[in-house]
Design an enzyme around this catalytic site. Structure first.
Site, PDB file in Angstrom:
ATOM      1  N   TYR A 165      -1.031   0.423 -11.813  1.00  0.00           N
ATOM      2  CA  TYR A 165      -2.357   1.039 -11.678  1.00  0.00           C
ATOM      3  C   TYR A 165      -2.750   1.713 -12.998  1.00  0.00           C
ATOM      4  O   TYR A 165      -2.105   2.655 -13.447  1.00  0.00           O
ATOM      5  CB  TYR A 165      -2.390   2.064 -10.532  1.00  0.00           C
ATOM      6  CG  TYR A 165      -2.168   1.472  -9.147  1.00  0.00           C
ATOM      7  CD1 TYR A 165      -2.119   0.091  -8.940  1.00  0.00           C
ATOM      8  CD2 TYR A 165      -2.021   2.281  -8.035  1.00  0.00           C
ATOM      9  CE1 TYR A 165      -1.918  -0.449  -7.680  1.00  0.00           C
ATOM     10  CE2 TYR A 165      -1.819   1.742  -6.762  1.00  0.00           C
ATOM     11  CZ  TYR A 165      -1.761   0.373  -6.607  1.00  0.00           C
ATOM     12  OH  TYR A 165      -1.559  -0.153  -5.348  1.00  0.00           O
ATOM     13  N   LYS A 196     -22.322  -0.980   2.328  1.00  0.00           N
ATOM     14  CA  LYS A 196     -23.259  -0.739   1.218  1.00  0.00           C
ATOM     15  C   LYS A 196     -23.665  -2.002   0.462  1.00  0.00           C
ATOM     16  O   LYS A 196     -24.548  -1.957  -0.388  1.00  0.00           O
ATOM     17  CB  LYS A 196     -22.700   0.302   0.255  1.00  0.00           C
ATOM     18  CG  LYS A 196     -21.482  -0.096  -0.521  1.00  0.00           C
ATOM     19  CD  LYS A 196     -21.068   1.103  -1.354  1.00  0.00           C
ATOM     20  CE  LYS A 196     -19.746   0.873  -1.993  1.00  0.00           C
ATOM     21  NZ  LYS A 196     -19.212   2.117  -2.541  1.00  0.00           N
ATOM     22  N   GLU A 207     -16.302  11.743   4.385  1.00  0.00           N
ATOM     23  CA  GLU A 207     -16.802  10.899   5.472  1.00  0.00           C
ATOM     24  C   GLU A 207     -15.628  10.163   6.155  1.00  0.00           C
ATOM     25  O   GLU A 207     -15.519  10.142   7.378  1.00  0.00           O
ATOM     26  CB  GLU A 207     -17.812   9.893   4.892  1.00  0.00           C
ATOM     27  CG  GLU A 207     -18.387   8.884   5.862  1.00  0.00           C
ATOM     28  CD  GLU A 207     -19.248   9.507   6.961  1.00  0.00           C
ATOM     29  OE1 GLU A 207     -19.618  10.686   6.843  1.00  0.00           O
ATOM     30  OE2 GLU A 207     -19.505   8.808   7.956  1.00  0.00           O
ATOM     31  N   GLN A 265     -11.635   4.257 -13.017  1.00  0.00           N
ATOM     32  CA  GLN A 265     -13.041   4.348 -12.616  1.00  0.00           C
ATOM     33  C   GLN A 265     -13.541   5.785 -12.546  1.00  0.00           C
ATOM     34  O   GLN A 265     -14.730   6.044 -12.761  1.00  0.00           O
ATOM     35  CB  GLN A 265     -13.200   3.667 -11.241  1.00  0.00           C
ATOM     36  CG  GLN A 265     -14.620   3.545 -10.737  1.00  0.00           C
ATOM     37  CD  GLN A 265     -14.654   3.073  -9.268  1.00  0.00           C
ATOM     38  OE1 GLN A 265     -13.621   2.993  -8.611  1.00  0.00           O
ATOM     39  NE2 GLN A 265     -15.832   2.771  -8.769  1.00  0.00           N
ATOM     40  N   LEU A 282     -11.089  -0.939   3.872  1.00  0.00           N
ATOM     41  CA  LEU A 282     -12.532  -1.251   3.873  1.00  0.00           C
ATOM     42  C   LEU A 282     -12.816  -2.532   3.086  1.00  0.00           C
ATOM     43  O   LEU A 282     -13.967  -2.773   2.697  1.00  0.00           O
ATOM     44  CB  LEU A 282     -13.334  -0.081   3.274  1.00  0.00           C
ATOM     45  CG  LEU A 282     -13.265   1.235   4.064  1.00  0.00           C
ATOM     46  CD1 LEU A 282     -14.077   2.333   3.350  1.00  0.00           C
ATOM     47  CD2 LEU A 282     -13.796   1.054   5.486  1.00  0.00           C
ATOM     48  N   ALA A 283     -11.790  -3.355   2.869  1.00  0.00           N
ATOM     49  CA  ALA A 283     -11.951  -4.593   2.094  1.00  0.00           C
ATOM     50  C   ALA A 283     -12.686  -4.296   0.785  1.00  0.00           C
ATOM     51  O   ALA A 283     -13.682  -4.941   0.449  1.00  0.00           O
ATOM     52  CB  ALA A 283     -12.655  -5.666   2.919  1.00  0.00           C
ATOM     53  N   SER A 320       5.948  -4.771  -0.526  1.00  0.00           N
ATOM     54  CA  SER A 320       4.499  -4.935  -0.389  1.00  0.00           C
ATOM     55  C   SER A 320       4.164  -6.412  -0.517  1.00  0.00           C
ATOM     56  O   SER A 320       4.570  -7.050  -1.492  1.00  0.00           O
ATOM     57  CB  SER A 320       3.755  -4.118  -1.448  1.00  0.00           C
ATOM     58  OG  SER A 320       2.370  -4.299  -1.300  1.00  0.00           O
TER      59      SER A 320
HETATM   60  P1  NDP Z   1     -10.671   0.370   0.470  1.00  0.00           P
HETATM   61  O1  NDP Z   1     -10.719  -1.027   0.907  1.00  0.00           O
HETATM   62  O2  NDP Z   1     -10.925   1.408   1.514  1.00  0.00           O
HETATM   63  O3  NDP Z   1     -11.693   0.553  -0.734  1.00  0.00           O
HETATM   64  C1  NDP Z   1     -11.936   1.833  -1.267  1.00  0.00           C
HETATM   65  C2  NDP Z   1     -13.221   1.793  -2.066  1.00  0.00           C
HETATM   66  O4  NDP Z   1     -14.328   1.550  -1.204  1.00  0.00           O
HETATM   67  C3  NDP Z   1     -13.509   3.131  -2.715  1.00  0.00           C
HETATM   68  O5  NDP Z   1     -12.823   3.295  -3.918  1.00  0.00           O
HETATM   69  C4  NDP Z   1     -15.011   3.077  -2.857  1.00  0.00           C
HETATM   70  O6  NDP Z   1     -15.299   2.232  -3.974  1.00  0.00           O
HETATM   71  C5  NDP Z   1     -15.428   2.394  -1.553  1.00  0.00           C
HETATM   72  N1  NDP Z   1     -15.614   3.352  -0.450  1.00  0.00           N
HETATM   73  C6  NDP Z   1     -14.668   4.063   0.211  1.00  0.00           C
HETATM   74  N2  NDP Z   1     -15.210   4.835   1.169  1.00  0.00           N
HETATM   75  C7  NDP Z   1     -16.520   4.623   1.143  1.00  0.00           C
HETATM   76  C8  NDP Z   1     -17.608   5.131   1.895  1.00  0.00           C
HETATM   77  N3  NDP Z   1     -17.428   6.024   2.872  1.00  0.00           N
HETATM   78  N4  NDP Z   1     -18.858   4.697   1.605  1.00  0.00           N
HETATM   79  C9  NDP Z   1     -19.056   3.800   0.616  1.00  0.00           C
HETATM   80  N5  NDP Z   1     -18.074   3.271  -0.140  1.00  0.00           N
HETATM   81  C10 NDP Z   1     -16.798   3.678   0.118  1.00  0.00           C
HETATM   82  O7  NDP Z   1      -9.240   0.748  -0.106  1.00  0.00           O
HETATM   83  P2  NDP Z   1      -8.535   0.350  -1.513  1.00  0.00           P
HETATM   84  O8  NDP Z   1      -8.773  -1.068  -1.833  1.00  0.00           O
HETATM   85  O9  NDP Z   1      -8.887   1.383  -2.513  1.00  0.00           O
HETATM   86  O10 NDP Z   1      -7.015   0.504  -1.103  1.00  0.00           O
HETATM   87  C11 NDP Z   1      -6.493   1.796  -0.754  1.00  0.00           C
HETATM   88  C12 NDP Z   1      -5.185   2.017  -1.473  1.00  0.00           C
HETATM   89  O11 NDP Z   1      -4.235   1.031  -1.070  1.00  0.00           O
HETATM   90  C13 NDP Z   1      -5.220   1.881  -3.000  1.00  0.00           C
HETATM   91  O12 NDP Z   1      -5.717   3.021  -3.637  1.00  0.00           O
HETATM   92  C14 NDP Z   1      -3.760   1.647  -3.319  1.00  0.00           C
HETATM   93  O13 NDP Z   1      -3.060   2.866  -3.295  1.00  0.00           O
HETATM   94  C15 NDP Z   1      -3.337   0.782  -2.148  1.00  0.00           C
HETATM   95  N6  NDP Z   1      -3.378  -0.667  -2.514  1.00  0.00           N
HETATM   96  C16 NDP Z   1      -2.187  -1.362  -2.520  1.00  0.00           C
HETATM   97  C17 NDP Z   1      -2.134  -2.686  -2.859  1.00  0.00           C
HETATM   98  C18 NDP Z   1      -0.828  -3.386  -2.838  1.00  0.00           C
HETATM   99  O14 NDP Z   1      -0.728  -4.532  -3.313  1.00  0.00           O
HETATM  100  N7  NDP Z   1       0.218  -2.788  -2.319  1.00  0.00           N
HETATM  101  C19 NDP Z   1      -3.351  -3.434  -3.244  1.00  0.00           C
HETATM  102  C20 NDP Z   1      -4.551  -2.644  -3.163  1.00  0.00           C
HETATM  103  C21 NDP Z   1      -4.551  -1.321  -2.800  1.00  0.00           C
HETATM  104  P3  NDP Z   1     -16.671   2.272  -4.812  1.00  0.00           P
HETATM  105  O15 NDP Z   1     -17.297   3.621  -4.626  1.00  0.00           O
HETATM  106  O16 NDP Z   1     -16.278   1.964  -6.187  1.00  0.00           O
HETATM  107  O17 NDP Z   1     -17.490   1.179  -4.204  1.00  0.00           O
END
Ligand code: NDP
Length: 329
Positions: free
Chosen positions: A56, A222, A297, A29, A214-215, A156
């Site tokens: 990934y 947002k 943030e 992305q 943050l799901a 995991s």
């Molecule tokens: P989140 O649920 O926190 O989602 C992160 C996404 O939310 C960002 O990429 C962005 O996406 C949006 N976001 C984050 N902060 C803000 C903000 N302040 N304001 C507005 N939008 C925001 O976490 P992830 O789902 O990314 O998970 C975190 C990490 O966990 C992953 O990177 C990975 O390393 C790990 N992971 C592990 C898994 C497993 O099976 N073991 C599965 C999933 C994740 P956008 O701007 O595109 O909306």
């Protein structure tokens, strides 16, 4: 606020309470420049754990992260880097996935090449593998540690039972067992972290590196009014993720949570992340970010913890109405 560190479970590994992940962002992305800006800022703020996996961006995420680590030339003993095996990198052959000795050994070797690293600090079994005996997986992870290719290993999305099986086998055979589980944990997904694992934090000293705090962005608020452009849940091929996370019931809760956050003088993402940090069984909250401003943030979550008083936590419970229950006596 200064970064906080704690032990990863009962291991001696000191991990920062906030960390940075690369799922869907690095190599996909976001540009490599943005990835570099995120890692730069994270490291500057004291984040010492960078999370990754073979799947990934089908290996590209590890390449991007590895190139940044090489360019930065940070002291290798100052950071923790992980990978995970199970899903493969896209190959269709049956030996290219799972937790067999063959795949784990080959996947580790391949991850090290993509990262241009000599060893991984943490290596995860990304999902349980019903086709491979747990004994084979435990032996292989132990041997990878003995070979110096990985330092610690974890799981995991394993069940408490699977984690315990691995531990018992490791203990009986004087092998090194898993120290950490990486589960999903956020205000909407709570069962495993709050109930299922409750005993094994104590018995085997399980640590947790929690994902999607943050799901996938729902808990940033947002999506409250309209569907914004250029966000994860609008990405092609991620319709399943949108379906899972963006439900009317959740948005209802998020609207009330947004009000509460406002009252506290916090943004919703900061309150939501601080809520995860309040759980003492969460070793580190893995942050995801597609923009530097998001990470800037989200770092405020550390200091926001003090605003989440018992009264505020209770008000959050009343909004969520989803506290997982222990089975009755
Ligand atoms: P989140 O649920 O926190 O989602 C992160 C996404 O939310 C960002 O990429 C962005 O996406 C949006 N976001 C984050 N902060 C803000 C903000 N302040 N304001 C507005 N939008 C925001 O976490 P992830 O789902 O990314 O998970 C975190 C990490 O966990 C992953 O990177 C990975 O390393 C790990 N992971 C592990 C898994 C497993 O099976 N073991 C599965 C999933 C994740 P956008 O701007 O595109 O909306």
């Amino acid at each position: 606020m200064e970064m906080q560190y704690n032990n990863l479970g009962k291991s001696g590994l000191q991990i920062s309470r906030l960390s940075l992940g690369s799922w869907l962002t690095f190599g996909k992305q976001i540009s490599d420049d943005t990835a570099e800006a995120l890692m730069d800022y994270a490291y500057e703020q004291g984040i010492n754990f960078f999370d990754n996996a073979e799947i990934y961006a089908r290996g590209k995420s590890e390449e991007v992260m590895g190139a940044i680590l090489k360019k930065k030339n940070w002291s290798r003993d100052s950071y923790i880097v992980s990978s995970k095996a199970f899903f493969g990198t896209g190959g269709e052959w049956p030996t290219q996935k799972g937790l067999s000795r063959k795949h784990l050994v080959e996947a580790c070797e391949q991850a090290l090449k993509r990262f241009q690293l000599d060893y991984l600090d943490l290596y995860y079994c990304h999902r349980p593998d019903k086709k491979t005996p747990i004994e084979e997986t435990v032996w292989t992870m132990h041997q990878l540690i003995m070979q110096g290719k990985i330092l610690y290993w974890g799981t995991s999305e394993w069940s408490a039972q699977e984690i315990m099986e691995a531990h018992l086998f490791a203990k009986q055979n004087h092998l090194i067992g898993p120290v950490v589980e990486q589960p999903e944990y956020n205000m909407f997904t709570r069962e495993k972290v709050e109930v299922e694992f409750s005993q094994i934090y104590q018995t085997v000293g399980l640590g947790t590196t929690i994902w999607s705090p943050l799901a996938s962005g729902i808990l940033s608020g947002k999506y409250n009014d309209q569907f914004p452009d250029g966000t994860r849940l609008g990405m092609e091929g991620l319709e399943w993720l949108k379906e899972k996370n963006l439900t009317a019931a959740r948005i209802q809760s998020v609207l009330s949570l947004t009000e509460l956050a406002k009252e506290l003088g916090l943004s919703l993402p900061v309150m939501s992340l601080a809520w995860c940090l309040k759980n003492p069984n969460v070793s580190t909250v893995i942050l995801g970010a597609s923009k530097l401003v998001q990470l800037e943030e989200n770092m405020k979550a550390l200091s926001a913890q003090s605003l989440l008083s018992p009264d505020v936590m209770q008000r959050i419970e009343e909004i969520l109405q989803n506290k997982p229950q222990f089975p009755p006596y």
